[in-house]
Design an enzyme around this catalytic site. Sequence first.
Site, PDB file in Angstrom:
ATOM      1  N   ARG A  40       0.804  -1.239   0.000  1.00 22.37           N
ATOM      2  CA  ARG A  40       0.000   0.000   0.000  1.00 22.37           C
ATOM      3  C   ARG A  40       0.830   1.279   0.000  1.00 22.37           C
ATOM      4  NH1 ARG A  40      -2.981  -3.339   3.092  1.00 22.37           N
ATOM      5  NH2 ARG A  40      -4.806  -4.079   1.968  1.00 22.37           N
ATOM      6  N   LYS A  62       3.196  11.380 -11.687  1.00 24.08           N
ATOM      7  CA  LYS A  62       2.372  10.383 -12.389  1.00 24.08           C
ATOM      8  C   LYS A  62       3.169   9.099 -12.552  1.00 24.08           C
ATOM      9  CE  LYS A  62      -0.475  13.291 -15.430  1.00 24.08           C
ATOM     10  NZ  LYS A  62      -0.774  13.530 -16.853  1.00 24.08           N
ATOM     11  N   GLU A  77      10.529  17.927 -25.771  1.00 25.31           N
ATOM     12  CA  GLU A  77       9.814  18.417 -24.581  1.00 25.31           C
ATOM     13  C   GLU A  77      10.445  19.722 -24.071  1.00 25.31           C
ATOM     14  OE1 GLU A  77       7.071  16.881 -24.043  1.00 25.31           O
ATOM     15  OE2 GLU A  77       7.416  14.834 -24.793  1.00 25.31           O
ATOM     16  N   LYS A 116       8.483  22.597 -15.595  1.00 24.76           N
ATOM     17  CA  LYS A 116       7.473  21.545 -15.436  1.00 24.76           C
ATOM     18  C   LYS A 116       6.974  21.508 -13.984  1.00 24.76           C
ATOM     19  CE  LYS A 116       5.492  17.193 -16.114  1.00 24.76           C
ATOM     20  NZ  LYS A 116       5.464  15.826 -16.574  1.00 24.76           N
ATOM     21  N   GLU A 152      -4.355  18.046 -12.827  1.00 25.73           N
ATOM     22  CA  GLU A 152      -4.666  18.252 -14.240  1.00 25.73           C
ATOM     23  C   GLU A 152      -6.079  18.768 -14.505  1.00 25.73           C
ATOM     24  OE1 GLU A 152      -3.608  14.819 -16.617  1.00 25.73           O
ATOM     25  OE2 GLU A 152      -2.648  16.195 -18.007  1.00 25.73           O
ATOM     26  N   ARG A 180      -2.193  22.517 -16.305  1.00 23.39           N
ATOM     27  CA  ARG A 180      -1.326  21.378 -16.634  1.00 23.39           C
ATOM     28  C   ARG A 180      -1.557  20.945 -18.085  1.00 23.39           C
ATOM     29  NH1 ARG A 180       0.431  16.497 -12.506  1.00 23.39           N
ATOM     30  NH2 ARG A 180       1.740  15.379 -13.948  1.00 23.39           N
ATOM     31  N   ASN A 190       0.446  19.814 -22.832  1.00 24.39           N
ATOM     32  CA  ASN A 190       0.021  19.027 -23.991  1.00 24.39           C
ATOM     33  C   ASN A 190       0.274  19.752 -25.311  1.00 24.39           C
ATOM     34  OD1 ASN A 190      -0.920  16.398 -24.281  1.00 24.39           O
ATOM     35  ND2 ASN A 190      -2.945  17.111 -24.911  1.00 24.39           N
ATOM     36  N   HIS A 244       1.151  18.031 -28.588  1.00 26.44           N
ATOM     37  CA  HIS A 244       0.824  16.616 -28.413  1.00 26.44           C
ATOM     38  C   HIS A 244      -0.520  16.227 -29.021  1.00 26.44           C
ATOM     39  CE1 HIS A 244       4.245  16.781 -25.773  1.00 26.44           C
ATOM     40  NE2 HIS A 244       4.134  15.506 -25.424  1.00 26.44           N
ATOM     41  N   HIS A 283       0.395  13.282 -30.967  1.00 24.67           N
ATOM     42  CA  HIS A 283      -0.020  11.938 -30.544  1.00 24.67           C
ATOM     43  C   HIS A 283      -0.703  11.204 -31.679  1.00 24.67           C
ATOM     44  CE1 HIS A 283      -0.120  12.307 -25.873  1.00 24.67           C
ATOM     45  NE2 HIS A 283       0.938  11.632 -26.289  1.00 24.67           N
ATOM     46  N   HIS A 291       8.323   9.403 -30.138  1.00 27.63           N
ATOM     47  CA  HIS A 291       7.440  10.388 -29.513  1.00 27.63           C
ATOM     48  C   HIS A 291       7.935  11.811 -29.799  1.00 27.63           C
ATOM     49  CE1 HIS A 291       4.656  12.032 -26.593  1.00 27.63           C
ATOM     50  NE2 HIS A 291       5.657  12.665 -26.006  1.00 27.63           N
TER      51      HIS A 291
HETATM   52  P1  NAD Z   1      12.674   4.509 -22.041  1.00 28.62           P
HETATM   53  O1  NAD Z   1      12.552   4.421 -20.583  1.00 28.62           O
HETATM   54  O2  NAD Z   1      12.167   3.374 -22.846  1.00 28.62           O
HETATM   55  O3  NAD Z   1      14.201   4.772 -22.400  1.00 28.62           O
HETATM   56  C1  NAD Z   1      14.575   4.851 -23.758  1.00 28.62           C
HETATM   57  C2  NAD Z   1      15.701   3.873 -24.081  1.00 28.62           C
HETATM   58  O4  NAD Z   1      16.931   4.374 -23.574  1.00 28.62           O
HETATM   59  C3  NAD Z   1      15.542   2.474 -23.491  1.00 28.62           C
HETATM   60  O5  NAD Z   1      15.995   1.534 -24.413  1.00 28.62           O
HETATM   61  C4  NAD Z   1      16.470   2.512 -22.275  1.00 28.62           C
HETATM   62  O6  NAD Z   1      16.920   1.232 -21.916  1.00 28.62           O
HETATM   63  C5  NAD Z   1      17.582   3.364 -22.787  1.00 28.62           C
HETATM   64  N1  NAD Z   1      18.341   4.108 -21.789  1.00 28.62           N
HETATM   65  C6  NAD Z   1      17.880   4.748 -20.695  1.00 28.62           C
HETATM   66  N2  NAD Z   1      18.857   5.451 -20.114  1.00 28.62           N
HETATM   67  C7  NAD Z   1      19.984   5.225 -20.817  1.00 28.62           C
HETATM   68  C8  NAD Z   1      21.319   5.693 -20.722  1.00 28.62           C
HETATM   69  N3  NAD Z   1      21.673   6.582 -19.793  1.00 28.62           N
HETATM   70  N4  NAD Z   1      22.226   5.256 -21.635  1.00 28.62           N
HETATM   71  C9  NAD Z   1      21.838   4.394 -22.624  1.00 28.62           C
HETATM   72  N5  NAD Z   1      20.593   3.946 -22.794  1.00 28.62           N
HETATM   73  C10 NAD Z   1      19.667   4.361 -21.896  1.00 28.62           C
HETATM   74  O7  NAD Z   1      11.944   5.812 -22.631  1.00 28.62           O
HETATM   75  P2  NAD Z   1      11.845   7.342 -22.149  1.00 28.62           P
HETATM   76  O8  NAD Z   1      11.794   8.138 -23.395  1.00 28.62           O
HETATM   77  O9  NAD Z   1      12.832   7.672 -21.110  1.00 28.62           O
HETATM   78  O10 NAD Z   1      10.412   7.383 -21.453  1.00 28.62           O
HETATM   79  C11 NAD Z   1       9.246   7.137 -22.186  1.00 28.62           C
HETATM   80  C12 NAD Z   1       8.142   6.755 -21.230  1.00 28.62           C
HETATM   81  O11 NAD Z   1       7.904   7.848 -20.337  1.00 28.62           O
HETATM   82  C13 NAD Z   1       6.830   6.439 -21.918  1.00 28.62           C
HETATM   83  O12 NAD Z   1       6.318   5.233 -21.420  1.00 28.62           O
HETATM   84  C14 NAD Z   1       5.930   7.599 -21.527  1.00 28.62           C
HETATM   85  O13 NAD Z   1       4.571   7.237 -21.426  1.00 28.62           O
HETATM   86  C15 NAD Z   1       6.491   7.978 -20.176  1.00 28.62           C
HETATM   87  N6  NAD Z   1       6.191   9.351 -19.764  1.00 28.62           N
HETATM   88  C16 NAD Z   1       5.680   9.536 -18.510  1.00 28.62           C
HETATM   89  C17 NAD Z   1       5.398  10.799 -18.063  1.00 28.62           C
HETATM   90  C18 NAD Z   1       4.892  10.996 -16.653  1.00 28.62           C
HETATM   91  O14 NAD Z   1       4.455  12.106 -16.315  1.00 28.62           O
HETATM   92  N7  NAD Z   1       4.952   9.998 -15.818  1.00 28.62           N
HETATM   93  C19 NAD Z   1       5.604  11.918 -18.892  1.00 28.62           C
HETATM   94  C20 NAD Z   1       6.147  11.702 -20.159  1.00 28.62           C
HETATM   95  C21 NAD Z   1       6.440  10.404 -20.590  1.00 28.62           C
HETATM   96 ZN    ZN Z   2       5.559  14.226 -24.625  1.00 23.89          ZN
END
Ligand code: NAD
Ligand code: ZN
Length: 347
Positions: free
Chosen positions: A100, A122, A164, A206, A216, A220, A224, A227, A231, A244
Site C-alpha cells: 500500500r 504520475k 519536450e 514543469k 490536471e 497542466r 500538452n 501533443h 499523438h 514520440h
Molecule cells: P525509455 O525508458 O524506454 O528509455 C529509452 C531507451 O533508452 C531504453 O531503451 C532505455 O533502456 C535506454 N536508456 C535509458 N537510459 C539510458 C542511458 N543513460 N544510456 C543508454 N541507454 C539508456 O523511454 P523514455 O523516453 O525515457 O520514457 C518514455 C516513457 O515515459 C513512456 O512510457 C511515456 O509514457 C512515459 N512518460 C511519462 C510521463 C509521466 O508524467 N509519468 C511523462 C512523459 C512520458
Molecule cells: Zn511528450
Amino acid sequence: MGQLGPLATGLTGRAVIVTDTNVAPLYADAAVAALAGAGVAADVIDLPAGEASKCLTVYGEVMDRLLALKPAIDRGCLIVALGGGVVGDLAGFVAATALRGLDFINVPTTLLAAVDSSVGGKTGLDAAAGKNLIGAFHQPRAVLIDAATLGTLPAAELGNGLAECVKHGVIRDASLLDLIESSAAAIESADADVLADLIARNVAIKAAVVAADERESGQRAHLNFGHTIGHAIEAAGGFGGLSHGQAVSLGMVAAFSIAVGRKLVSQSDADRVRGILAALSLPVSFADTPSLPGEARQAGHLQEIMAHDKKARGGVVRFILPTSLGSVDIFDDVTADEVAAAVAALG
Ligand code: NAD
Ligand code: ZN
C-alpha cells in the site's frame, strides 16, 4: 550517482533498485555502491528495456520478485527507479502499490525522464486499451539527476527529451528558447554541463506548472502543447513509425501554423521555433520523415484518432496554441479545416 547514498541515509529497511536491461550494465553497480556507502543494502531487479515492459504482466513479475526477496521487505523499503520513463513509471507504480505504498527515489537516465516524466508524480502502465490508462499519483521522496549518465544515451533518445524542452520554452519561457538556440550543437553532443543547465531550467518549468495544477484540471493541460496532432501522428505511424519526440516536433510545427492562421503569433515566431527544432535534428515536415506511412499524413485520419484520444472531452478536441513565444492558451474551437490546413502545411 554518489549522491544517492546521502538521499537514502536513515533508511530503516533496504533498497531495491528497479532498472532495465540496457541501464543495469551501465549504472546499477554505481547505484548499489552509492547506497552501500550510506550503509544501505540494495537488491537489483531488471526488466526488459522498452515500452512493452510498461504492462500488467511485467508489473506483476516485478512485484512478485520484490515480494519474494529474503528477508521479506517491509514498509521501510525504498524503491529506486534507475532508468528512463518506462522504468520510472513502472517502478513508481510498484512503489505506489506494494504494501500500500513505499517510498521511492527516481533516478532518471534519459533526457525525457529528467525533464518530463520524473516531475509531476504520475506513475503507471499501459493497458491493452491504450497507453498510460492504469496508474496512480505517487510523488518520489527525491529525484536525482546525474547529467553524466546521458552521455551513453542514443541520439534518437536525446531527441525525445529535446522536443519536450522546446515545448517548455514555448509554453512558459522564451529565454529557454534562446538558450537552446545558442547551444544546440553542445546539446546534441551531450555536453554534461550544458545538459545540466538545460535540465534545471526545464525541471523548474514543469514543476511550476504541475505545482499549480497537480491533478490536471487547468493549466497542466498546457504541457500538452504539440501533443494533440503529435499523438495522432505517433499513433497513426504504428510500429516502426516515429518516436514520440519526432511526432511531437511535427505536432508543434502544426500547432504554430494554426496559431499563425489565427494571428495569435507571427510567421517569424513560427519560423524561429521551426528552425530550433531543425537545429536539434527533429523533423519539421513530412519530408523529414520518409518512413511515416501515408495515412499518418492524412488530416481526416489524424482527426479521427484525435477525437478518440482520452484527452478529448465529449468529442471536443482541445488545442494548446501559442499566443506569444513563452505563453499558450487553451482553445476548444479549432475547426477541422484549420487542422487540415496545418497538416497540409507539413508537406
Ligand atoms: P525509455 O525508458 O524506454 O528509455 C529509452 C531507451 O533508452 C531504453 O531503451 C532505455 O533502456 C535506454 N536508456 C535509458 N537510459 C539510458 C542511458 N543513460 N544510456 C543508454 N541507454 C539508456 O523511454 P523514455 O523516453 O525515457 O520514457 C518514455 C516513457 O515515459 C513512456 O512510457 C511515456 O509514457 C512515459 N512518460 C511519462 C510521463 C509521466 O508524467 N509519468 C511523462 C512523459 C512520458
Ligand atoms: Zn511528450
